[in-house]
Design an enzyme around this catalytic site. Structure first.
Site, PDB file in Angstrom:
ATOM      1  N   GLU A 178       1.037  -0.984   0.022  1.00 17.38           N
ATOM      2  CA  GLU A 178      -0.131   0.082  -0.118  1.00 17.38           C
ATOM      3  C   GLU A 178       1.185   1.589   0.343  1.00 17.38           C
ATOM      4  O   GLU A 178       0.646   2.293  -0.270  1.00 17.38           O
ATOM      5  CB  GLU A 178      -0.696   0.185   1.129  1.00 17.38           C
ATOM      6  CG  GLU A 178      -2.201   0.268   0.738  1.00 17.38           C
ATOM      7  CD  GLU A 178      -3.664   0.143   2.183  1.00 17.38           C
ATOM      8  OE1 GLU A 178      -4.323  -0.464   1.517  1.00 17.38           O
ATOM      9  OE2 GLU A 178      -2.946   0.270   3.283  1.00 17.38           O
ATOM     10  N   LYS A 233     -14.245   0.103  -4.206  1.00 17.63           N
ATOM     11  CA  LYS A 233     -15.124   1.118  -2.981  1.00 17.63           C
ATOM     12  C   LYS A 233     -16.156   1.539  -3.654  1.00 17.63           C
ATOM     13  O   LYS A 233     -17.214   1.776  -2.945  1.00 17.63           O
ATOM     14  CB  LYS A 233     -14.336   1.529  -1.681  1.00 17.63           C
ATOM     15  CG  LYS A 233     -13.453   1.231  -1.407  1.00 17.63           C
ATOM     16  CD  LYS A 233     -12.942   2.101   0.408  1.00 17.63           C
ATOM     17  CE  LYS A 233     -12.626   0.633   0.964  1.00 17.63           C
ATOM     18  NZ  LYS A 233     -11.349   2.479   2.412  1.00 17.63           N
ATOM     19  N   HIS A 293       7.665 -26.974  -1.101  1.00 14.94           N
ATOM     20  CA  HIS A 293       6.637 -28.247  -1.891  1.00 14.94           C
ATOM     21  C   HIS A 293       5.580 -27.132  -2.522  1.00 14.94           C
ATOM     22  O   HIS A 293       5.089 -28.545  -3.247  1.00 14.94           O
ATOM     23  CB  HIS A 293       6.542 -29.460  -0.767  1.00 14.94           C
ATOM     24  CG  HIS A 293       7.874 -29.220  -0.153  1.00 14.94           C
ATOM     25  ND1 HIS A 293       8.640 -30.851  -0.274  1.00 14.94           N
ATOM     26  CD2 HIS A 293       8.633 -28.531   0.958  1.00 14.94           C
ATOM     27  CE1 HIS A 293       9.336 -30.627   0.762  1.00 14.94           C
ATOM     28  NE2 HIS A 293       8.611 -29.888   1.251  1.00 14.94           N
TER      29      HIS A 293
HETATM   30  O1  PA5 Z   1      -3.783   1.075   5.584  1.00 20.37           O
HETATM   31  C1  PA5 Z   1      -5.332   1.451   5.360  1.00 20.37           C
HETATM   32  O2  PA5 Z   1      -5.191   3.008   5.514  1.00 20.37           O
HETATM   33  C2  PA5 Z   1      -5.796   0.676   4.541  1.00 20.37           C
HETATM   34  O3  PA5 Z   1      -5.862  -0.243   4.932  1.00 20.37           O
HETATM   35  C3  PA5 Z   1      -7.120   0.659   6.525  1.00 20.37           C
HETATM   36  O4  PA5 Z   1      -6.467   0.438   7.372  1.00 20.37           O
HETATM   37  C4  PA5 Z   1      -8.266  -0.557   5.799  1.00 20.37           C
HETATM   38  O5  PA5 Z   1      -8.978  -0.167   4.612  1.00 20.37           O
HETATM   39  C5  PA5 Z   1      -9.351  -0.146   7.096  1.00 20.37           C
HETATM   40  O6  PA5 Z   1      -9.601   1.440   6.978  1.00 20.37           O
HETATM   41  P1  PA5 Z   1     -10.297   1.765   8.797  1.00 20.37           P
HETATM   42  O7  PA5 Z   1      -9.722   1.391   9.825  1.00 20.37           O
HETATM   43  O8  PA5 Z   1     -10.701   2.903   7.924  1.00 20.37           O
HETATM   44  O9  PA5 Z   1     -11.651   0.370   8.541  1.00 20.37           O
END
Ligand code: PA5
Length: 436
Positions: free
Chosen positions: A277, A412, A298
């Site tokens: 990310e 989303k 394996h």
């Molecule tokens: O790192 C990030 O921002 C995302 O992966 C969030 O952790 C994930 O989408 C969950 O988001 P939230 O904590 O707002 O529900």
């Protein structure tokens, strides 16, 4: 404070030498300084840098909240991504927990039904975690679980067994928690989801599982001191970031994190989110993948040894086992294993690691080798911070913003449109016209 981690770059030296790493020093130092001085891209999200020290003030309060769950048979931690992986990684690495369960990290009714069948709603607490407070998976899961617990014990008692971890002021979860009177913990504004394991996001559920959150912070503090150092030859995060950046520039486009302990599986999942990310944007970034060894030798071993040579491997070896097992002698020795009788299983595992690292290097797969002295709260805290700092430096070297995640919005928006959420009508029509 002791350093529980070491880094060995000998097995990448045919492609990236010590001289190459030394030559990167000015750029790496600039990247490190831009993080520490808050002058680079994404500088609003650098709360994680001081978090190991800042979070110490909250330890007593978090432990007190975790105690609320001592009368519960089970606690469901509801969250996804950064609000899930650090918790699961830590608890699994430290030996697991019969008490902590997870929801909100998928949308499968089958898995959800199994969870509710296995747990007693009269004896279940809930920690619901969402920084934005609007993520669909945990929001839906929380509604289902809250209704289920309230039905079993009544609204008043349920209220005492629910804790929300969310933004200080924004989001639907904050509004709901305030309205219902749930205890809440705040996720700092300047800490992104994937950097939040050392905030109440991670610490509350880890404490409820009975693990030492102060130890986790102590390890991270030691890493903060080591990895903020301008003494680059001794700064492990800087060296790791430089090594993987140089390998990336030489066409190694996928980094495979390999462990030799199944308990570390979710540490790899956490690592994948952190790097994926942070770096995967603007058409750039190493693709983070992982294998559990020797298991996956394996299944994936053939590819690692002889597949496309656009990979690099980072191996995590843990030097110490809590309790070893000696291989027994057998008088018939039909499987011909008596040559190993009396040897420790950890020693066999170590020979597998050494043999694999050498075979991969010789097969054209460069191997960065990390050794953690043991698995403990302290060493995990160190490891998390080491990777976070490396990721910050690495993303800065790539020239991208390592702290945002604009790409996760695309799916989303489509999902909201397909679910019929208010405000997405135009996108719904567009998707329908495209045949989605
Ligand atoms: O790192 C990030 O921002 C995302 O992966 C969030 O952790 C994930 O989408 C969950 O988001 P939230 O904590 O707002 O529900």
């Amino acid at each position: 404070m002791p350093t529980p981690l070491s880094l060995d770059l000998a097995y990448i030296s045919e492609l990236v030498s010590e001289a190459d790493i030394t030559a990167m020093a000015p750029e790496v130092l600039d990247a490190l300084k831009s993080l520490l001085n808050h002058t680079g891209r994404g500088s609003d999200y650098l709360g994680w840098i001081n978090l190991p020290f800042d979070a110490e003030k909250q330890v007593a309060e978090i432990k007190k909240a975790a105690k609320k769950f001592s009368s519960c048979e089970s606690v469901v931690s509801v969250g996804i991504g950064g609000s899930y992986l650090g918790i699961k990684a830590t608890i699994e690495a430290l030996g697991g927990s019969d008490k902590i369960h997870y929801a909100g990290n998928h949308l499968s009714p089958t898995s959800f039904n199994k969870l509710m069948k296995d747990l007693n709603p009269k004896k279940t607490g809930i920690v619901v975690i969402s920084k934005s407070g609007t993520t669909t998976e945990p929001a839906v899961a929380f509604r289902i679980l809250k209704t289920w617990v309230e039905k079993a014990v009544g609204k008043k008692k349920a209220k005492g067994l629910i804790v929300a971890v969310t933004d200080a002021s924004k989001g639907a979860l904050k509004a709901l928690a305030d309205h219902e009177g749930f205890q809440t913990f705040v996720i700092p504004d300047d800490v992104g989801g994937r950097y939040s394991v050392l905030t109440p996001v991670g610490l509350l559920a880890i404490a409820a599982a009975g693990y030492d959150i102060a130890g986790l912070l102590k390890g991270a503090q030691a890493a903060a001191k080591d990895t903020q150092s301008h003494d680059l030859p001794n700064n492990l995060s800087a060296r790791y970031a430089a090594a993987r950046f140089l390998l990336y520039k030489k066409g190694k486009l996928t980094e495979v994190l390999a462990n030799f302990r199944p308990e570390l599986h979710y540490v790899s999942e956490w690592w994948k989110q952190l790097f994926g990310e942070s770096e995967g944007k603007e058409g750039q970034g190493l693709f983070p993948a992982s294998v559990d060894l020797t298991t996956d030798l394996h299944s994936m071993g053939q590819y690692l040894q002889e597949g496309r040579r656009n990979l690099l491997e980072t191996m995590i070896w843990v030097a110490k086992e809590e309790k070893d097992i000696a291989i027994p002698k057998d008088k018939d020795d039909r499987e011909g294993l008596n040559f190993l009788a009396g040897k420790k299983l950890s020693w066999v595992n170590e020979q597998a690691m050494k043999g694999t690292a050498a075979a991969h290097r010789d097969g054209g797969l460069p191997v960065i080798r990390l050794t953690l002295d043991e698995i403990s709260e302290y060493s995990l805290g160190y490891l998390y911070y080491f990777f976070e700092m490396a990721c910050g430096i690495s993303g800065t070297l790539l020239g991208i913003n390592p702290f945002d995640q604009p790409g996760v919005e695309a799916y989303k928006k489509n999902m909201f449109a397909l679910l019929g959420k208010k405000g997405y009508e135009a996108l719904t029509a567009e998707l329908k016209a495209k045949g989605v």
